[in-house]
Design a protein around this motif. Sequence first.
Motif, mmCIF file in Angstrom:
data_model
loop_
_atom_site.group_PDB
_atom_site.id
_atom_site.type_symbol
_atom_site.label_atom_id
_atom_site.label_comp_id
_atom_site.label_asym_id
_atom_site.label_seq_id
_atom_site.Cartn_x
_atom_site.Cartn_y
_atom_site.Cartn_z
ATOM 1 N N ALA A 188 0.836 -1.207 0.000
ATOM 2 C CA ALA A 188 0.000 0.000 0.000
ATOM 3 C C ALA A 188 0.866 1.250 0.000
ATOM 4 C CB ALA A 188 -0.925 -0.005 1.209
ATOM 5 N N GLU A 189 1.955 1.209 0.742
ATOM 6 C CA GLU A 189 2.877 2.346 0.795
ATOM 7 C C GLU A 189 3.542 2.563 -0.560
ATOM 8 O OE1 GLU A 189 6.972 3.131 3.115
ATOM 9 O OE2 GLU A 189 5.288 2.542 4.390
ATOM 10 N N ALA A 190 3.977 1.476 -1.189
ATOM 11 C CA ALA A 190 4.605 1.566 -2.504
ATOM 12 C C ALA A 190 3.607 2.078 -3.537
ATOM 13 C CB ALA A 190 5.157 0.208 -2.921
ATOM 14 N N LEU A 191 2.360 1.671 -3.403
ATOM 15 C CA LEU A 191 1.312 2.138 -4.319
ATOM 16 C C LEU A 191 1.088 3.635 -4.166
ATOM 17 C CD1 LEU A 191 -0.821 1.269 -6.431
ATOM 18 C CD2 LEU A 191 -2.413 1.008 -4.538
ATOM 19 N N GLN A 192 1.120 4.123 -2.927
ATOM 20 C CA GLN A 192 0.954 5.562 -2.681
ATOM 21 C C GLN A 192 2.096 6.370 -3.284
ATOM 22 O OE1 GLN A 192 -1.614 7.334 -1.420
ATOM 23 N NE2 GLN A 192 -2.677 5.383 -1.561
ATOM 24 N N GLN A 193 3.280 5.766 -3.377
ATOM 25 C CA GLN A 193 4.418 6.447 -3.998
ATOM 26 C C GLN A 193 4.351 6.351 -5.515
ATOM 27 O OE1 GLN A 193 7.775 4.549 -2.194
ATOM 28 N NE2 GLN A 193 7.692 5.835 -0.358
ATOM 29 N N ALA A 194 3.760 5.295 -6.044
ATOM 30 C CA ALA A 194 3.691 5.095 -7.483
ATOM 31 C C ALA A 194 2.625 5.974 -8.130
ATOM 32 C CB ALA A 194 3.412 3.627 -7.801
ATOM 33 N N GLN A 195 1.555 6.261 -7.406
ATOM 34 C CA GLN A 195 0.440 7.019 -7.982
ATOM 35 C C GLN A 195 0.857 8.404 -8.478
ATOM 36 O OE1 GLN A 195 -1.623 9.727 -6.783
ATOM 37 N NE2 GLN A 195 -3.045 9.478 -8.485
ATOM 38 N N PRO A 196 1.598 9.212 -7.688
ATOM 39 C CA PRO A 196 2.003 10.517 -8.208
ATOM 40 C C PRO A 196 2.955 10.415 -9.394
ATOM 41 C CG PRO A 196 2.454 10.364 -5.847
ATOM 42 C CD PRO A 196 1.955 9.037 -6.293
ATOM 43 N N GLU A 197 3.761 9.360 -9.427
ATOM 44 C CA GLU A 197 4.671 9.175 -10.562
ATOM 45 C C GLU A 197 3.889 8.909 -11.847
ATOM 46 O OE1 GLU A 197 7.946 9.642 -10.803
ATOM 47 O OE2 GLU A 197 7.889 10.301 -8.727
ATOM 48 N N LEU A 198 2.857 8.082 -11.740
ATOM 49 C CA LEU A 198 1.998 7.827 -12.903
ATOM 50 C C LEU A 198 1.319 9.116 -13.346
ATOM 51 C CD1 LEU A 198 0.431 4.440 -11.813
ATOM 52 C CD2 LEU A 198 1.709 4.813 -13.902
ATOM 53 N N ALA A 199 0.821 9.885 -12.395
ATOM 54 C CA ALA A 199 0.151 11.152 -12.717
ATOM 55 C C ALA A 199 1.124 12.129 -13.364
ATOM 56 C CB ALA A 199 -0.445 11.753 -11.458
ATOM 57 N N ARG A 200 2.356 12.147 -12.888
ATOM 58 C CA ARG A 200 3.370 13.034 -13.465
ATOM 59 C C ARG A 200 3.703 12.614 -14.893
ATOM 60 N NH1 ARG A 200 7.040 12.704 -9.527
ATOM 61 N NH2 ARG A 200 5.861 14.201 -8.326
ATOM 62 N N VAL A 225 1.644 11.289 -16.966
ATOM 63 C CA VAL A 225 0.530 11.767 -17.788
ATOM 64 C C VAL A 225 0.687 13.258 -18.045
ATOM 65 C CG1 VAL A 225 -1.962 12.152 -17.840
ATOM 66 C CG2 VAL A 225 -1.058 9.978 -17.025
ATOM 67 N N ALA A 226 1.014 14.011 -16.993
ATOM 68 C CA ALA A 226 1.158 15.464 -17.117
ATOM 69 C C ALA A 226 2.281 15.837 -18.076
ATOM 70 C CB ALA A 226 1.400 16.082 -15.745
ATOM 71 N N LYS A 227 3.345 15.061 -18.077
ATOM 72 C CA LYS A 227 4.491 15.348 -18.933
ATOM 73 C C LYS A 227 4.317 14.798 -20.347
ATOM 74 C CE LYS A 227 7.013 17.408 -15.829
ATOM 75 N NZ LYS A 227 7.433 18.805 -15.962
ATOM 76 N N GLY A 228 3.283 13.988 -20.539
ATOM 77 C CA GLY A 228 2.991 13.497 -21.881
ATOM 78 C C GLY A 228 3.700 12.229 -22.284
ATOM 79 N N VAL A 229 4.271 11.504 -21.335
ATOM 80 C CA VAL A 229 4.951 10.257 -21.685
ATOM 81 C C VAL A 229 4.039 9.048 -21.547
ATOM 82 C CG1 VAL A 229 7.268 11.102 -21.201
ATOM 83 C CG2 VAL A 229 5.987 9.979 -19.394
ATOM 84 N N LEU A 230 2.913 9.225 -20.852
ATOM 85 C CA LEU A 230 1.922 8.160 -20.719
ATOM 86 C C LEU A 230 0.552 8.705 -21.094
ATOM 87 C CD1 LEU A 230 2.558 6.404 -17.266
ATOM 88 C CD2 LEU A 230 2.956 5.467 -19.516
ATOM 89 N N HIS A 231 -0.235 7.877 -21.715
ATOM 90 C CA HIS A 231 -1.629 8.240 -21.977
ATOM 91 C C HIS A 231 -2.394 8.141 -20.667
ATOM 92 C CE1 HIS A 231 -5.689 8.081 -23.685
ATOM 93 N NE2 HIS A 231 -5.154 8.657 -24.758
ATOM 94 N N ARG A 232 -3.345 9.027 -20.465
ATOM 95 C CA ARG A 232 -4.033 9.049 -19.168
ATOM 96 C C ARG A 232 -4.803 7.768 -18.913
ATOM 97 N NH1 ARG A 232 -9.500 10.710 -20.323
ATOM 98 N NH2 ARG A 232 -9.320 11.659 -22.373
ATOM 99 N N ASN A 233 -5.348 7.154 -19.949
ATOM 100 C CA ASN A 233 -6.071 5.889 -19.753
ATOM 101 C C ASN A 233 -5.118 4.761 -19.365
ATOM 102 O OD1 ASN A 233 -8.306 7.304 -20.492
ATOM 103 N ND2 ASN A 233 -8.672 6.238 -22.410
ATOM 104 N N THR A 234 -3.919 4.788 -19.920
ATOM 105 C CA THR A 234 -2.918 3.775 -19.584
ATOM 106 C C THR A 234 -2.547 3.880 -18.113
ATOM 107 O OG1 THR A 234 -2.022 3.879 -21.818
ATOM 108 C CG2 THR A 234 -0.617 2.902 -20.128
ATOM 109 N N ALA A 235 -2.277 5.095 -17.660
ATOM 110 C CA ALA A 235 -1.914 5.302 -16.253
ATOM 111 C C ALA A 235 -3.070 4.918 -15.344
ATOM 112 C CB ALA A 235 -1.525 6.756 -16.032
ATOM 113 N N SER A 236 -4.276 5.277 -15.737
ATOM 114 C CA SER A 236 -5.453 4.954 -14.938
ATOM 115 C C SER A 236 -5.630 3.447 -14.839
ATOM 116 C CB SER A 236 -6.686 5.593 -15.566
ATOM 117 O OG SER A 236 -7.824 5.283 -14.830
#
Length: 87
Positions: free
Chosen positions: A48-60, A62-73
């Motif tokens: 759960a802790e690792a997941l909480q750290q991974a979530q902002p990285e996935l969001a970042r 998406v924001a930077k344009g290296v991942l599609h938002r649906n892929t990250a979701s």
Amino acid sequence: MANTPQAKKRIRRNQARAEVNGARVGRIRTFIKKVEAALASGDKTSAAEALQQAQPELARGVAKGVLHRNTASRKFARLTKRVSGLA
């Protein structure tokens, strides 16, 4: 081969951006692997802790344009489901 100065500059810029974007994607993969390693060990709190750290990285990503938002979701949803399914 590029002939115009603009096209030559574009090639240089694209190579530089590819390097940065590759590093970003690699960082995201590392965080996802940490979650998967915690899942494999069966430790729900560390997962759960690792997941909480991974979530902002996935969001970042998406924001930077290296991942599609649906892929990250999708990745986040699947990891969340696996973490919550741990006994």
